[in-house]
Design an enzyme around this catalytic site. Structure first.
Site, PDB file in Angstrom:
ATOM      1  N   THR A  23       0.817  -1.211   0.000  1.00  0.00           N
ATOM      2  CA  THR A  23       0.000   0.000   0.000  1.00  0.00           C
ATOM      3  C   THR A  23       0.849   1.259   0.000  1.00  0.00           C
ATOM      4  O   THR A  23       0.447   2.283  -0.534  1.00  0.00           O
ATOM      5  CB  THR A  23      -0.932  -0.023   1.230  1.00  0.00           C
ATOM      6  OG1 THR A  23      -1.862  -1.078   1.036  1.00  0.00           O
ATOM      7  CG2 THR A  23      -1.684   1.277   1.411  1.00  0.00           C
ATOM      8  N   SER A  70       1.511  -7.765  -0.626  1.00  0.00           N
ATOM      9  CA  SER A  70       2.363  -8.661   0.175  1.00  0.00           C
ATOM     10  C   SER A  70       1.705  -9.978   0.549  1.00  0.00           C
ATOM     11  O   SER A  70       2.383 -10.884   1.031  1.00  0.00           O
ATOM     12  CB  SER A  70       2.867  -7.949   1.427  1.00  0.00           C
ATOM     13  OG  SER A  70       1.865  -7.837   2.401  1.00  0.00           O
ATOM     14  N   THR A 103       1.738  -4.201   4.275  1.00  0.00           N
ATOM     15  CA  THR A 103       1.616  -4.414   5.718  1.00  0.00           C
ATOM     16  C   THR A 103       1.066  -5.793   6.077  1.00  0.00           C
ATOM     17  O   THR A 103       1.244  -6.251   7.200  1.00  0.00           O
ATOM     18  CB  THR A 103       0.708  -3.336   6.354  1.00  0.00           C
ATOM     19  OG1 THR A 103      -0.588  -3.408   5.751  1.00  0.00           O
ATOM     20  CG2 THR A 103       1.296  -1.958   6.194  1.00  0.00           C
ATOM     21  N   ASP A 104       0.402  -6.456   5.120  1.00  0.00           N
ATOM     22  CA  ASP A 104      -0.294  -7.699   5.484  1.00  0.00           C
ATOM     23  C   ASP A 104       0.651  -8.802   5.969  1.00  0.00           C
ATOM     24  O   ASP A 104       0.304  -9.571   6.862  1.00  0.00           O
ATOM     25  CB  ASP A 104      -1.131  -8.201   4.301  1.00  0.00           C
ATOM     26  CG  ASP A 104      -2.383  -7.354   4.088  1.00  0.00           C
ATOM     27  OD1 ASP A 104      -2.662  -6.475   4.943  1.00  0.00           O
ATOM     28  OD2 ASP A 104      -3.072  -7.547   3.075  1.00  0.00           O
TER      29      ASP A 104
HETATM   30  C1  SIN Z   1      -0.174  -5.427   1.125  1.00  0.00           C
HETATM   31  O1  SIN Z   1       0.086  -6.001   2.178  1.00  0.00           O
HETATM   32  O2  SIN Z   1       0.595  -5.460   0.151  1.00  0.00           O
HETATM   33  C2  SIN Z   1      -1.454  -4.676   0.966  1.00  0.00           C
HETATM   34  C3  SIN Z   1      -1.911  -4.051   2.225  1.00  0.00           C
HETATM   35  C4  SIN Z   1      -0.976  -3.027   2.792  1.00  0.00           C
HETATM   36  O3  SIN Z   1       0.145  -2.819   2.382  1.00  0.00           O
HETATM   37  O4  SIN Z   1      -1.439  -2.356   3.762  1.00  0.00           O
END
Ligand code: SIN
Length: 350
Positions: A23, A70, A103-104
């Site tokens: 993100t 991710s 973040t995932d």
């Molecule tokens: C991801 O993990 O690539 C999508 C969600 C995020 O980065 O918050």
């Protein structure tokens, strides 16, 4: 005359910047769009340009390792990321390495890197909860903090760190707890390692010595599955895991990694076949201990003596991190009998 005008400007320090997508590099159609955007669109040049003053603070040697959401991270990408990060760390000109990540699964990548990278230089992962194009984008501030942390002598010798929303976390304890909020990250089984406020970078504790480190062979990591325990679990998924060739099972049970009777029976059978079994927990607070471990005052009910002999307690590790540690340990052909001590060390329980 002010002597400073004729003095050469001090050379800005050099940081590595490895981008992987997420993100923080996500783009939506409008500034109001904060969900259903596309992750991993912006590149390093875009990310740096969005943070005023960043390139005045440091020079950056950047590389796109991936441009993914991710959820799609793989062991192959972990290995590529670790190799690129290690080569930057080994360069005497580089002060530290930043990694931007979705973040995932950020916590899993951070933990894998913490077990496999070597050296004292800071490695800082960060991401964002809002896409780069959003009015409320948090990526620029997180990247700014990550760079400041990577340049700080205070971050040296602390292994891989994560910064999100002005907080600093260790790779071992960081976890994402919320799907949408900008303060989505927390530390399981303890608080953050420190915080960033304006010019201040503060850690709550001194760096802990003696981190685990694994030099992985080229072969793929041994397959280890996570099974999530639930009321009425009859152990059928343990049998299914063995059927798929799992060399390790992390069972995220209720409470202090408790095992329903049928599950315990199946796990004992798996252990008898040489499969490594870790008792972890669905809970996000409190340690998972073996009988005989140094127990905190308010420890829950102890596991049975049978478990003590057969199963490894996850200590302070979440199921996803217990899985990564088990994979790294099994990849080095660690004898099953030595695994409990490795988990104790990873949880600083020994
Ligand atoms: C991801 O993990 O690539 C999508 C969600 C995020 O980065 O918050």
């Amino acid at each position: 005359m002010n002597e400073n005008f004729s003095a050469p400007l001090p050379e800005r320090p050099l940081l590595g910047l490895l981008t992987t997508g997420g993100t923080i590099a996500g783009a939506g159609n409008t500034p109001a769009q904060t969900i259903d955007y596309q992750a991993g669109v912006w590149d390093a040049t875009d990310l740096l340009a969005a943070v005023p003053g960043l390139t005045a603070m440091a020079r950056f040697r950047s590389e796109a390792v991936a441009a993914i959401d991710s959820k799609d991270i793989t062991e192959a990408l972990w290995r590529k990321l670790a190799a690129r990060a290690q080569s930057l760390l080994d360069d005497p000109a580089v002060t530290g390495v930043l990694i931007t990540h979705g973040t995932d699964t950020l916590e899993e990548t951070a933990y894998f890197l913490s077990l496999t990278l070597t050296g004292e230089k800071p490695v800082i992962l960060t991401g964002a909860m809002r896409p780069a194009t959003a009015l409320s984008a948090d990526g620029p501030a997180n990247l700014w903090n990550a760079a400041r942390l990577a340049l700080s002598p205070k971050a040296r010798g602390r292994g891989v760190l994560v910064t999100m929303n002005d907080e600093i976390f260790t790779a071992a304890t960081v976890t994402k707890r919320a799907s949408y909020r900008r303060n989505a990250f927390t530390a399981e089984r303890g608080g953050p390692a420190g915080f960033i406020a304006g010019e201040t970078i503060r850690f709550f504790h001194p760096a802990a010595p003696g981190a685990l480190s694994f030099a992985l062979p080229k072969a793929p990591l041994p397959p280890v599955v996570i099974l999530y325990g639930y009321a009425g679990d009859d152990g059928a998924l343990v049998r299914a895991a063995l059927h798929t060739g799992a060399k390790g099972i992390v069972y995220a049970g209720p409470g202090m990694g408790s095992l329903p009777v049928p599950v315990e029976k199946e796990l004992l059978a798996a252990r008898a076949k040489g499969v490594a079994v870790v008792r972890a927990s669905r809970l996000t607070d409190g340690l998972i201990l073996s009988p005989g471990s140094p127990a905190p005052q308010n420890a829950d009910a102890a596991a049975s003596p049978k478990e003590e002999a057969a199963f490894i307690a996850s200590g302070s590790l979440s199921p996803v991190k217990a899985r990564i540690l088990l994979q790294c340990a099994l990849a080095q052909e660690t004898p099953l009998a030595a695994l409990p001590q490795i988990f104790c060390q990873a949880s600083s329980l020994s």
